[in-house]
Design an enzyme around this catalytic site. Structure first.
Site, PDB file in Angstrom:
ATOM      1  N   ASP A   1      29.427  70.389  64.882  1.00  0.00           N
ATOM      2  CA  ASP A   1      29.814  69.762  66.237  1.00  0.00           C
ATOM      3  C   ASP A   1      28.990  70.309  67.243  1.00  0.00           C
ATOM      4  OD1 ASP A   1      31.985  70.011  64.230  1.00  0.00           O
ATOM      5  OD2 ASP A   1      33.047  71.659  64.927  1.00  0.00           O
TER       6      ASP A   1
ATOM      7  N   GLY B   1      41.067  69.836  66.993  1.00  0.00           N
ATOM      8  CA  GLY B   1      39.980  69.516  66.124  1.00  0.00           C
ATOM      9  C   GLY B   1      38.837  68.519  66.707  1.00  0.00           C
TER      10      GLY B   1
ATOM     11  N   ASP C   1      28.544  69.367  56.192  1.00  0.00           N
ATOM     12  CA  ASP C   1      27.528  69.840  56.847  1.00  0.00           C
ATOM     13  C   ASP C   1      27.010  71.296  56.091  1.00  0.00           C
ATOM     14  OD1 ASP C   1      29.799  70.921  57.714  1.00  0.00           O
ATOM     15  OD2 ASP C   1      29.298  71.186  59.865  1.00  0.00           O
TER      16      ASP C   1
ATOM     17  N   GLU D   1      29.031  80.926  67.222  1.00  0.00           N
ATOM     18  CA  GLU D   1      30.390  80.877  66.444  1.00  0.00           C
ATOM     19  C   GLU D   1      30.305  81.456  65.165  1.00  0.00           C
ATOM     20  OE1 GLU D   1      31.886  76.912  67.394  1.00  0.00           O
ATOM     21  OE2 GLU D   1      32.878  76.595  65.597  1.00  0.00           O
TER      22      GLU D   1
ATOM     23  N   SER E   1      36.262  71.351  70.854  1.00  0.00           N
ATOM     24  CA  SER E   1      36.248  71.883  72.323  1.00  0.00           C
ATOM     25  C   SER E   1      35.447  73.254  72.421  1.00  0.00           C
ATOM     26  CB  SER E   1      37.841  72.188  73.085  1.00  0.00           C
ATOM     27  OG  SER E   1      38.397  73.057  72.241  1.00  0.00           O
TER      28      SER E   1
ATOM     29  N   SER F   1      39.118  79.805  83.234  1.00  0.00           N
ATOM     30  CA  SER F   1      39.347  78.527  82.626  1.00  0.00           C
ATOM     31  C   SER F   1      40.645  77.896  83.413  1.00  0.00           C
ATOM     32  CB  SER F   1      39.407  78.587  81.435  1.00  0.00           C
ATOM     33  OG  SER F   1      39.900  77.502  80.510  1.00  0.00           O
TER      34      SER F   1
HETATM   35  C1  GLA Z   1      34.849  71.720  61.615  1.00  0.00           C
HETATM   36  C2  GLA Z   1      33.505  72.520  61.580  1.00  0.00           C
HETATM   37  C3  GLA Z   1      32.412  71.940  61.199  1.00  0.00           C
HETATM   38  C4  GLA Z   1      32.662  70.671  60.029  1.00  0.00           C
HETATM   39  C5  GLA Z   1      33.947  69.955  59.987  1.00  0.00           C
HETATM   40  C6  GLA Z   1      34.446  69.285  58.723  1.00  0.00           C
HETATM   41  O1  GLA Z   1      34.919  70.829  62.439  1.00  0.00           O
HETATM   42  O2  GLA Z   1      33.284  73.224  62.780  1.00  0.00           O
HETATM   43  O3  GLA Z   1      31.256  72.473  60.997  1.00  0.00           O
HETATM   44  O4  GLA Z   1      32.721  71.596  58.641  1.00  0.00           O
HETATM   45  O5  GLA Z   1      35.183  71.166  60.301  1.00  0.00           O
HETATM   46  O6  GLA Z   1      33.560  68.383  58.511  1.00  0.00           O
END
Ligand code: GLA
Length: 435
Positions: free
Chosen positions: A204, A151, A50, A192, A154, A81
């Site tokens: 994401d 991963g 990305d 972010e 969230s 939370s």
């Molecule tokens: C994390 C990052 C994404 C992307 C993935 C790897 O999830 O937040 O932007 O780079 O790693 O594909």
């Protein structure tokens, strides 16, 4: 003793909303105006592409973050939370001046500030004004069925739930169109990158905001154009099993930034803005993208670029990025033509090998999860997300879910690793209001 794998179930939307609402009422002694949800994601293929202007193919999980919201009249953001039961407070005016900042407030405040900026830079000052007027500050209660630090995005899910929530509370109408949703993606990404200080690439947030039920999202991270492909695994007798290794190696954050910096350096050296520009728009069927040990790997057009790099440490990184974008492109073509599942398997397996050997973002737990799934006859298995721990995905026969999970529990036990857990998923819906 019989092995019983631990499966993490998604909340039913009404249940998620009820939990977020109850927590809100208990904390703030008033009712929220509404509850919004946004899903976590897994990426089927196209990893670390990305931020290189390449392609990715994520799907939304049925597991989601739920936020109950009420605007405040002052400029404070207050968050409670289920996962961090201490009330977290922050002033938007402080965050606007001092970032990056840690804690959940930076994600939420970051989306509010990020959206205001996106609207201004897109010549929508009236909407930015409306946002400032309607949302000076915010009270938030969060309930989530997306496992944390696994991963599965969230944090992007939290950003996107806030984004659709404030969009509606400020009557901006952005969630109603794909173009508007892309602005909300940008706001989440800005939150972010700038306010939390994580240099992530937008995959994401795009997944959480733009995916659809029973579909995968072909995401072009150069143009940010998207296309949906049906992903009906049950029709092929398959299931998607997510294996959460329950490990996160804490070198991860710094390593992600280092990988990204290496790609940027290589792009500059090769005379392009992003490495993705070096990938041909049509990939020849003869190009070997799957057998990493064969003499014709990587394809010639990749090798030509690698030969230009005087810094040898950059070559495996670039090799991963270029071949991974091509693998993603090829899988998109296979989805289009409905071709045979064995070809999917080769692409998924090669993606993992490339991430392990050339990009060096896997770890022992992920490799073992992937190898065990393959030994159980999986139709492809690979790590998903940033790496260094977190989750692997595998396509398995619909009747093999439990057996594969059991085998992974056993091999993890034999190796002295943490006890893994599992999500058995089909593609879910994008961020939206629940009630
Ligand atoms: C994390 C990052 C994404 C992307 C993935 C790897 O999830 O937040 O932007 O780079 O790693 O594909």
């Amino acid at each position: 003793m019989e092995i019983k794998p631990d499966f993490v179930e998604a909340y039913d939307p009404q249940e998620g909303a009820r939990k977020a609402k109850a927590l809100f009422e208990e904390t703030f002694a008033t009712s929220p105006i509404g509850v919004w949800r946004a899903p976590g994601r897994v990426n089927v293929i196209g990893e670390h592409t990305d931020y290189n202007g390449g392609k990715a193919l994520p799907l939304a999980l049925p597991h989601a973050v739920y936020v109950a919201l009420r605007p405040r009249e002052d400029d404070q953001v207050k968050i409670i939370s289920e996962d961090f039961p201490e009330l977290n407070c922050l002033k938007l005016s402080d965050l606007a001046e001092n970032y990056p900042s840690s804690g959940p407030g930076a994600f939420i405040g970051g989306v509010i500030l990020g959206l205001a900026e996106v609207l201004k830079t897109r010549s929508l000052p009236q909407k930015a004004e409306q946002l400032a007027q309607k949302i000076p500050g915010l009270e938030v209660a969060v309930a989530s069925s997306v496992p944390l630090s696994a991963g599965l995005s969230s944090s992007a899910a939290l950003e996107c739930a806030i984004a659709v929530g404030i969009d509606e509370l400020a009557s901006l109408g952005l969630s109603e169109s794909p173009e508007g949703r892309k602005l909300l993606v940008e706001a989440g990404k800005l939150a972010e990158n700038r306010y939390v200080g994580a240099p992530t690439g937008g995959l994401d947030q795009s997944a959480s905001m733009l995916c659809e039920k029973d579909q995968v999202l072909e995401l072009d991270c150069a143009s940010w154009n998207t296309r949906l492909h049906p992903f009906d695994l049950p029709a092929r007798g398959l299931s998607l099993l997510v294996i959460d290794t329950r490990t996160s190696h804490n070198l991860a954050d710094g390593q992600y930034g280092l990988r990204r910096a290496a790609c940027e350096k290589a792009a500059e050296f090769l005379g392009v803005k992003e490495l993705g520009e070096l990938v041909p728009t049509t990939i020849s069927e003869r190009d070997n993208l799957t057998n990493l040990d064969a003499p014709d790997y990587p394809p010639l057009w990749v090798r030509e670029q690698l030969d230009k790099l005087s810094d040898a440490s950059l070559r495996p990184r670039v090799c991963h990025v270029l071949t991974e974008i091509a693998r993603c492109q090829r899988l998109c073509e296979l989805l289009e033509t409905g071709a045979d599942i064995a070809k999917w398997r080769d692409l998924l397996d090669a993606s993992h090998e490339s991430l392990r050997r050339d990009y060096e973002v896997s770890c022992e737990e992920l490799d073992l999860a992937v190898q065990t799934a393959r030994n159980m006859g999986a139709y492809g298995a690979r790590m998903t997300g940033g790496g260094f721990g977190g989750c692997a995905i595998t396509l398995v026969g619909a009747d093999q879910v439990e057996a594969t999970a059991k085998a992974v529990v056993q091999t993890f036990k034999d190796s002295g690793f943490n006890q893994p857990r599992f999500l058995s998923v089909s593609p879910g819906e994008a961020a939206a209001k629940v009630e």
